[in-house]
Scaffold this motif. Structure first.
Motif, short mmCIF file in Angstrom:
data_model
loop_
_atom_site.label_atom_id
_atom_site.label_comp_id
_atom_site.label_asym_id
_atom_site.label_seq_id
_atom_site.Cartn_x
_atom_site.Cartn_y
_atom_site.Cartn_z
N ASP A 106 0.81 -1.22 0.00
CA ASP A 106 0.00 0.00 0.00
C ASP A 106 0.85 1.27 0.00
O ASP A 106 0.33 2.38 0.13
N GLY A 107 2.17 1.11 -0.12
CA GLY A 107 3.06 2.27 -0.20
C GLY A 107 3.66 2.71 1.13
O GLY A 107 4.57 3.54 1.16
N ARG A 108 3.16 2.16 2.25
CA ARG A 108 3.72 2.55 3.55
C ARG A 108 5.15 2.05 3.71
O ARG A 108 5.50 0.98 3.21
N GLU A 109 5.96 2.82 4.40
CA GLU A 109 7.34 2.43 4.73
C GLU A 109 7.47 2.35 6.24
O GLU A 109 7.36 3.36 6.94
N ILE A 110 7.69 1.13 6.75
CA ILE A 110 7.75 0.89 8.20
C ILE A 110 9.20 0.70 8.61
O ILE A 110 9.95 -0.06 7.98
N PHE A 111 9.58 1.37 9.67
CA PHE A 111 10.96 1.35 10.16
C PHE A 111 11.39 -0.06 10.56
O PHE A 111 10.65 -0.77 11.26
N ILE A 112 12.58 -0.47 10.11
CA ILE A 112 13.19 -1.75 10.53
C ILE A 112 14.39 -1.41 11.40
O ILE A 112 15.35 -0.80 10.93
N PRO A 113 14.39 -1.79 12.67
CA PRO A 113 15.51 -1.48 13.58
C PRO A 113 16.80 -2.16 13.11
O PRO A 113 16.77 -3.16 12.38
N PRO A 114 17.96 -1.64 13.53
CA PRO A 114 19.25 -2.21 13.10
C PRO A 114 19.39 -3.71 13.36
O PRO A 114 19.88 -4.44 12.50
N ARG A 128 4.44 -3.69 14.58
CA ARG A 128 3.99 -3.47 15.96
C ARG A 128 4.40 -2.07 16.41
O ARG A 128 5.33 -1.47 15.86
N PRO A 129 3.72 -1.56 17.43
CA PRO A 129 4.15 -0.27 17.99
C PRO A 129 5.33 -0.47 18.93
O PRO A 129 5.39 -1.46 19.66
N ASP A 130 6.29 0.46 18.91
CA ASP A 130 7.39 0.37 19.89
C ASP A 130 6.98 1.14 21.14
O ASP A 130 5.83 1.54 21.31
N LYS A 131 7.94 1.37 22.02
CA LYS A 131 7.62 2.00 23.30
C LYS A 131 7.08 3.42 23.13
O LYS A 131 6.32 3.91 23.95
N GLY A 132 7.48 4.06 22.03
CA GLY A 132 7.00 5.42 21.80
C GLY A 132 5.81 5.47 20.85
O GLY A 132 5.54 6.53 20.27
N ASP A 133 5.15 4.32 20.65
CA ASP A 133 4.00 4.20 19.75
C ASP A 133 4.35 4.41 18.28
O ASP A 133 3.47 4.63 17.45
N LYS A 134 5.64 4.36 17.97
CA LYS A 134 6.06 4.42 16.57
C LYS A 134 6.02 3.00 16.01
O LYS A 134 6.44 2.05 16.66
N LEU A 135 5.53 2.83 14.78
CA LEU A 135 5.44 1.51 14.18
C LEU A 135 6.82 1.03 13.75
O LEU A 135 7.59 1.77 13.12
N VAL A 136 7.10 -0.22 14.08
CA VAL A 136 8.35 -0.85 13.63
C VAL A 136 8.00 -2.21 13.04
O VAL A 136 6.94 -2.78 13.32
N ALA A 137 8.92 -2.71 12.20
CA ALA A 137 8.70 -4.00 11.54
C ALA A 137 9.74 -5.00 12.01
O ALA A 137 10.95 -4.72 11.97
N ASP A 138 9.28 -6.16 12.46
CA ASP A 138 10.16 -7.28 12.77
C ASP A 138 10.10 -8.28 11.61
O ASP A 138 9.00 -8.63 11.14
N ILE A 139 11.26 -8.72 11.16
CA ILE A 139 11.30 -9.66 10.04
C ILE A 139 11.06 -11.07 10.55
O ILE A 139 11.76 -11.57 11.42
N GLU A 140 10.01 -11.72 10.01
CA GLU A 140 9.64 -13.04 10.47
C GLU A 140 10.21 -14.16 9.59
O GLU A 140 10.71 -15.15 10.08
N ARG A 141 10.10 -14.00 8.28
CA ARG A 141 10.64 -15.03 7.40
C ARG A 141 10.97 -14.45 6.03
O ARG A 141 10.47 -13.39 5.65
N LEU A 142 11.82 -15.16 5.32
CA LEU A 142 12.24 -14.75 3.97
C LEU A 142 11.29 -15.33 2.93
O LEU A 142 10.97 -16.52 2.97
#
Length: 650
Positions: free
Chosen positions: A42-50, A67-81
């Protein structure tokens, strides 16, 4: 201990948190830092932590949990390739402690990949290699690679060409099936015995090319008549040995063009065709497609015809030999005086006509590289274009424009070479440019050849005292292949094509196919726009490979000259700085003004960068110091030495 109500509340909170998470497929977008972004459909870009970014490469397709992080900012966790687009890639072997890694030569991939002992293939530190991913980092963030082939060390002769050839996946070898198919055709097809071919062996054709050229595409002959001259351009005819749609043609089409490196080349066609059977070699009977052109005394191209013929070139002459003959300093070519004198007269007439009524590309100082035994640049010398080179160029243009008219008149789908002039995506800027510098053309259509030619002529005269002809380049389109005839604005011609290099360019080969279809009264169309789009991409890729190797060789040549001063000309300029071209050797590099203490303002209408004390302008001379050479990034950086005074307000 928690009671039942508390446990129930915790479970409900956990269920709510799980429900708030979003799972989606995404493409990993890398950055210059350690973090990245997951780009969703849908064009959204979600932050991926280092830490999560370690699990993937840029451009990987992955499944992520948002998911939301502690500051309610959305982050992406990579689950599978889902998919990794990295296949075979090039790189360099580097060492860290006792471990060996490959440093990939891939855009946006800055991490090193570990080389386990069993996957090193004899590689040594500093070697350039082709590699593949052995273990993806999706599980633990620790990728591994395997060495497929060691290309050589940094000082290996020709390593620049070898690495670029592998990097761009340029095929050099031919499949056994295609080779067998060619041998069958060579044994079966006897073009010199074909009744339809006209015997033109009595004409004194000569080829004029570089001394080392073996894949000779064309030969020339001219003779005078009552109205001017007949110009004959004989062109090699490889299509007579290649079945349409055959495996051999498919492999030729996949290459699209010959690729020329300094000191090496990758031929588009097998040498059995390009250097032996079809090349218009000296004193050899050859099948050819001949373009016979009437040229008036004033240099206008008149009636023309295409002829399937048999020819015999009388001599293989070099540009230098012919140039010395034309200047009266080489009597050894007197035996070929008849065709050479006529060709020279035709050339002068054609050139004069084009300069007066069409557009001729401005001459630019050229530079010749002299390579040493290690296939590195030994030295570079200025080189003016020879009269003999211009002679051949004019004859080829005459044949190519005749080809375009022939294809258009017979309703063929090209390929045509179109140049539409001004860019439609910058129409507003084009209008401002015309209004500012060419007000007489405000109301005139800019997509007409006559108006475009008049504009370019005026700009070349620089009526405003500015480098207007160079300034307008950013507003012009690039030439493209097309199935439909259309103007070539850059030459001020109603239509144009290419047919004179079928051994080296697949577009020219296709033009031959179309011409011969007309000559044989066959109706089938052989070219589609999609086919030309793919061909354009292949040609662009080959050109990029050649330029990549060239940039690397330039870096190697300049790397021991850091600190030296040079006289240069500003060849390109934007808001960040400018590109200079050294007068001594033609090498270009960048001057980045973003990190200098003073601030520069960029003016596109004067093509200049101005501070309180200095001004830099397009095509102006400037003195620079070489500050950095980076062979890895192919960058050559300079800093300005000569103070350029800013214009006075008075």
């Amino acid at each position: 201990m928690l009671n039942k109500d508390s446990l129930s509340q915790l479970k409900g909170l956990k269920d709510q948190m799980v429900a708030e998470k979003e799972h989606a497929d995404a493409t990993v977008k890398g950055t210059h830092s350690r973090y990245g972004f997951a780009v969703l459909a849908d064009g959204r870009e979600i932050f991926i932590p280092p830490d999560e970014m370690l699990k993937a490469f840029p451009d990987d397709r992955v499944r992520v949990c948002i998911r939301p992080d502690k500051g309610d900012k959305l982050v992406a966790d990579i689950e599978r390739l889902i998919d990794c687009p990295i296949g075979v890639f090039t790189g360099r072997c580097v060492r860290k402690g006792k471990a060996l890694f490959v440093e990939p030569d891939l855009p946006r991939v800055s991490r090193w990949l570990f080389l386990p002992p069993h996957a090193r293939n004899g590689v040594k530190e500093g070697d350039y290699v082709t590699s593949a991913v052995l273990r993806h980092p999706i599980k633990d963030g620790r990728p591994q690679a395997k060495v497929l082939r060691v290309l050589g060390a940094s000082d290996s002769p020709g390593i620049e060409n070898a690495l670029v050839e592998a990097k761009y996946e340029l095929p050099r070898e031919w499949s056994s099936e295609a080779s067998a198919e060619l041998e069958q055709q060579l044994a079966k097809v006897k073009p010199l015995e074909q009744q339809r071919r006209r015997d033109l062996t009595d004409l004194e054709f000569v080829s004029i090319d570089s001394a080392r050229t073996q894949d000779i595409d064309d030969a020339l002959y001219a003779e005078s008549n009552s109205e001017g001259w007949f110009l004959y351009v004989a062109i090699a005819d490889p299509g007579t040995y290649i079945e349409p749609g055959s495996l051999l043609e498919q492999e030729i089409a996949a290459r699209g063009t010959s690729v020329y490196f300094h000191g090496d080349a990758i031929a588009m066609m097998p040498e059995r065709l390009s250097q032996e059977t079809c090349a218009l070699a000296e004193d050899q009977l050859r099948p050819a497609l001949v373009c016979k052109i009437s040229v008036t005394d004033e240099g206008a191209v008149g009636h023309f015809e295409f002829i399937e013929a048999t020819v015999r070139s009388r001599a293989k002459l070099s540009y230098l030999q012919v140039d010395r003959y034309l200047s009266g300093n080489y009597d050894e070519l007197m035996s070929h005086a008849t065709p050479l004198e006529a060709l020279y007269q035709v050339f002068r007439a054609l050139r004069s006509h084009r300069e007066a009524r069409e557009l001729v590309m401005e001459d630019r100082t050229e530079y010749r590289w002299y390579m040493n035994e290690h296939k590195k640049i030994d030295h570079i010398e200025q080189h003016e274009k020879l009269q003999s080179q211009r002679l051949v160029e004019e004859c080829m243009i005459a044949a190519n424009r005749s080809c375009a008219l022939f294809l258009a008149d017979n309703g063929r789908d090209g390929p045509f070479v179109r140049h539409d002039g001004f860019r439609t995506d910058r129409s507003q800027e084009v209008k401002k440019f015309v209004a500012k510098f060419l007000p007489d053309f405000i109301a005139k259509p800019l997509d007409e050849v006559a108006n475009y030619r008049a504009i370019m002529k005026l700009l070349a005269a620089s009526p405003a005292g500015l480098p207007l002809r160079s300034m307008v380049n950013r507003l012009l389109t690039r030439a493209e292949l097309s199935t439909k005839p259309g103007p070539h604005m850059g030459m001020a011609l109603p239509c144009y094509s290419n047919c004179t290099s079928p051994l080296r360019k697949y577009a020219d080969f296709l033009a031959h196919r179309q011409i011969k279809q007309v000559l044989h009264d066959e109706a089938e169309q052989l070219v589609s726009q999609e086919q030309l789009k793919v061909l354009q991409q292949r040609v662009t890729r080959a050109r990029a490979a050649s330029m990549d190797a060239e940039k690397w060789l330039k870096c190697v040549f300049m790397q021991d000259k850091v600190g030296a001063d040079y006289e240069a000309t500003i060849s390109h300029l934007n808001s960040n700085g400018f590109t200079v071209r050294l007068l001594e050797n033609g090498i270009e590099g960048v001057v980045d003004l973003r990190n200098v203490p003073e601030k520069f303002s960029y003016d596109r209408w004067t093509a200049s960068l101005t501070s309180g004390d200095r001004q830099f302008q397009l095509e102006r001379p400037v003195r620079v110091k070489l500050t950095k050479v980076d062979a890895k990034t192919r960058e050559i950086l300079f800093s300005p030495l000569q103070d350029e005074p800013a214009p006075s307000d008075t």
